[in-house]
Motif scaffolding. Structure first.
Motif, PDB file in Angstrom:
ATOM      1  N   MET A 187      -3.575   3.743 -17.102  1.00  0.00           N
ATOM      2  CA  MET A 187      -4.912   3.530 -16.276  1.00  0.00           C
ATOM      3  C   MET A 187      -4.771   4.298 -14.792  1.00  0.00           C
ATOM      4  SD  MET A 187      -6.643   0.638 -17.812  1.00  0.00           S
ATOM      5  CE  MET A 187      -6.304   0.217 -19.377  1.00  0.00           C
ATOM      6  N   SER A 188      -3.377   4.779 -14.621  1.00  0.00           N
ATOM      7  CA  SER A 188      -3.375   4.908 -13.144  1.00  0.00           C
ATOM      8  C   SER A 188      -3.850   5.889 -12.816  1.00  0.00           C
ATOM      9  CB  SER A 188      -2.041   5.015 -12.938  1.00  0.00           C
ATOM     10  OG  SER A 188      -1.551   5.264 -13.552  1.00  0.00           O
ATOM     11  N   GLU A 189      -4.387   7.175 -13.995  1.00  0.00           N
ATOM     12  CA  GLU A 189      -4.733   8.603 -13.512  1.00  0.00           C
ATOM     13  C   GLU A 189      -6.568   7.825 -13.018  1.00  0.00           C
ATOM     14  OE1 GLU A 189      -5.199   7.087 -18.034  1.00  0.00           O
ATOM     15  OE2 GLU A 189      -3.037   6.917 -16.608  1.00  0.00           O
ATOM     16  N   TYR A 190      -7.038   7.280 -14.326  1.00  0.00           N
ATOM     17  CA  TYR A 190      -8.305   6.955 -13.996  1.00  0.00           C
ATOM     18  C   TYR A 190      -8.542   6.430 -12.355  1.00  0.00           C
ATOM     19  CZ  TYR A 190      -9.098   7.066 -18.955  1.00  0.00           C
ATOM     20  OH  TYR A 190      -8.597   7.373 -19.743  1.00  0.00           O
ATOM     21  N   ARG A 191      -7.508   5.630 -11.642  1.00  0.00           N
ATOM     22  CA  ARG A 191      -7.342   5.653 -10.288  1.00  0.00           C
ATOM     23  C   ARG A 191      -7.396   5.883  -9.518  1.00  0.00           C
ATOM     24  NH1 ARG A 191      -3.498   1.169 -10.579  1.00  0.00           N
ATOM     25  NH2 ARG A 191      -4.219   0.743 -11.810  1.00  0.00           N
ATOM     26  N   THR A 192      -6.455   7.294  -9.638  1.00  0.00           N
ATOM     27  CA  THR A 192      -6.582   8.156  -8.614  1.00  0.00           C
ATOM     28  C   THR A 192      -7.950   9.186  -9.177  1.00  0.00           C
ATOM     29  OG1 THR A 192      -3.933   8.483  -9.695  1.00  0.00           O
ATOM     30  CG2 THR A 192      -5.351  10.430  -8.447  1.00  0.00           C
ATOM     31  N   ASP A 193      -7.960   9.146 -10.106  1.00  0.00           N
ATOM     32  CA  ASP A 193      -9.674  10.037 -10.048  1.00  0.00           C
ATOM     33  C   ASP A 193     -10.546   9.059  -9.506  1.00  0.00           C
ATOM     34  OD1 ASP A 193      -8.111  12.110 -11.700  1.00  0.00           O
ATOM     35  OD2 ASP A 193      -9.047  11.062 -13.291  1.00  0.00           O
ATOM     36  N   ASP A 194     -11.217   8.107  -9.708  1.00  0.00           N
ATOM     37  CA  ASP A 194     -11.712   7.299  -8.424  1.00  0.00           C
ATOM     38  C   ASP A 194     -11.341   7.621  -7.378  1.00  0.00           C
ATOM     39  OD1 ASP A 194     -12.626   6.266 -10.872  1.00  0.00           O
ATOM     40  OD2 ASP A 194     -11.877   4.714 -10.490  1.00  0.00           O
ATOM     41  N   GLU A 195      -9.832   7.398  -6.551  1.00  0.00           N
ATOM     42  CA  GLU A 195      -9.914   7.139  -5.379  1.00  0.00           C
ATOM     43  C   GLU A 195      -9.946   8.814  -4.872  1.00  0.00           C
ATOM     44  OE1 GLU A 195      -6.058   5.830  -5.516  1.00  0.00           O
ATOM     45  OE2 GLU A 195      -7.016   3.683  -5.041  1.00  0.00           O
ATOM     46  N   ARG A 210     -17.167  10.612   0.338  1.00  0.00           N
ATOM     47  CA  ARG A 210     -16.723   9.790   1.697  1.00  0.00           C
ATOM     48  C   ARG A 210     -17.266  11.498   2.648  1.00  0.00           C
ATOM     49  NH1 ARG A 210     -17.898   7.916   6.031  1.00  0.00           N
ATOM     50  NH2 ARG A 210     -15.787   6.312   7.453  1.00  0.00           N
ATOM     51  N   GLU A 211     -16.320  12.545   2.251  1.00  0.00           N
ATOM     52  CA  GLU A 211     -16.429  13.822   2.677  1.00  0.00           C
ATOM     53  C   GLU A 211     -17.432  14.490   2.744  1.00  0.00           C
ATOM     54  OE1 GLU A 211     -12.981  16.042   1.003  1.00  0.00           O
ATOM     55  OE2 GLU A 211     -11.310  15.341   1.984  1.00  0.00           O
ATOM     56  N   ARG A 212     -17.920  13.994   1.882  1.00  0.00           N
ATOM     57  CA  ARG A 212     -19.777  15.220   2.150  1.00  0.00           C
ATOM     58  C   ARG A 212     -21.114  14.689   2.794  1.00  0.00           C
ATOM     59  NH1 ARG A 212     -20.211  16.016  -4.089  1.00  0.00           N
ATOM     60  NH2 ARG A 212     -21.633  14.616  -3.865  1.00  0.00           N
ATOM     61  N   GLY A 213     -20.240  13.154   3.447  1.00  0.00           N
ATOM     62  CA  GLY A 213     -21.400  12.428   4.286  1.00  0.00           C
ATOM     63  C   GLY A 213     -22.186  11.648   3.005  1.00  0.00           C
ATOM     64  N   GLU A 222     -20.483   1.089   2.416  1.00  0.00           N
ATOM     65  CA  GLU A 222     -20.509   1.852   1.067  1.00  0.00           C
ATOM     66  C   GLU A 222     -18.754   2.411   0.538  1.00  0.00           C
ATOM     67  OE1 GLU A 222     -25.052   3.205   0.865  1.00  0.00           O
ATOM     68  OE2 GLU A 222     -23.295   4.851   1.923  1.00  0.00           O
ATOM     69  N   THR A 223     -18.132   2.687   2.056  1.00  0.00           N
ATOM     70  CA  THR A 223     -16.566   3.097   0.803  1.00  0.00           C
ATOM     71  C   THR A 223     -16.068   2.024   1.203  1.00  0.00           C
ATOM     72  OG1 THR A 223     -17.287   5.712   2.673  1.00  0.00           O
ATOM     73  CG2 THR A 223     -14.953   4.878   1.989  1.00  0.00           C
ATOM     74  N   GLU A 224     -16.183   1.256   2.094  1.00  0.00           N
ATOM     75  CA  GLU A 224     -15.206  -0.496   2.270  1.00  0.00           C
ATOM     76  C   GLU A 224     -15.594  -1.116   0.511  1.00  0.00           C
ATOM     77  OE1 GLU A 224     -15.449  -2.699   5.476  1.00  0.00           O
ATOM     78  OE2 GLU A 224     -15.181  -0.718   6.748  1.00  0.00           O
ATOM     79  N   TRP A 225     -16.770  -1.047   0.417  1.00  0.00           N
ATOM     80  CA  TRP A 225     -17.708  -1.741  -0.750  1.00  0.00           C
ATOM     81  C   TRP A 225     -16.962  -1.028  -2.004  1.00  0.00           C
ATOM     82  CZ3 TRP A 225     -21.700  -0.411  -4.153  1.00  0.00           C
ATOM     83  CH2 TRP A 225     -22.092  -1.226  -5.295  1.00  0.00           C
ATOM     84  N   ILE A 226     -17.590   0.595  -2.096  1.00  0.00           N
ATOM     85  CA  ILE A 226     -16.534   0.672  -3.778  1.00  0.00           C
ATOM     86  C   ILE A 226     -14.548   1.044  -3.406  1.00  0.00           C
ATOM     87  CG2 ILE A 226     -16.638   2.863  -4.749  1.00  0.00           C
ATOM     88  CD1 ILE A 226     -19.014   4.322  -3.258  1.00  0.00           C
ATOM     89  N   GLN A 227     -14.595   0.736  -2.770  1.00  0.00           N
ATOM     90  CA  GLN A 227     -12.871   0.428  -2.424  1.00  0.00           C
ATOM     91  C   GLN A 227     -12.761  -1.003  -2.637  1.00  0.00           C
ATOM     92  OE1 GLN A 227     -11.876   1.156   1.563  1.00  0.00           O
ATOM     93  NE2 GLN A 227     -11.301   4.231   1.341  1.00  0.00           N
TER      94      GLN A 227
END
Length: 70
Positions: A1-9, A16-19, A25-30
């Motif tokens: 499961m941690s591999e999914y979490r890493t992919d999601d992050e 975020r980098e692409r703007g 929104e970033t805080e909400w998704i986190q």
């Protein structure tokens, strides 16, 4: 499961980098990813508890069961 979490992050970081996402929104998704991780951990604990509980259930011997059903 941690591999999914890493992919999601990583995906969140790229967005975020692409703007595509602003700070709110970033805080909400986190926060959602954190709740998901907590839910996965709780699910694992509940499964383990259920397996333990099912393992403790007394079982009838075959002879006793056959006698009761006759």
């Amino acid at each position: 499961m941690s591999e999914y979490r890493t992919d999601d992050e990583e995906r969140l970081k790229r967005l975020r980098e692409r703007g595509v996402l602003n700070d709110e929104e970033t805080e909400w998704i986190q926060a959602m990813l954190l709740r998901l991780a907590e839910t996965e951990a709780q699910n694992k604990r509940l499964r383990e508890a259920l397996l333990k509980a099912n393992g403790r259930k007394p079982t009838m011997s075959t002879k006793l069961r056959d006698a009761l059903y006759e």
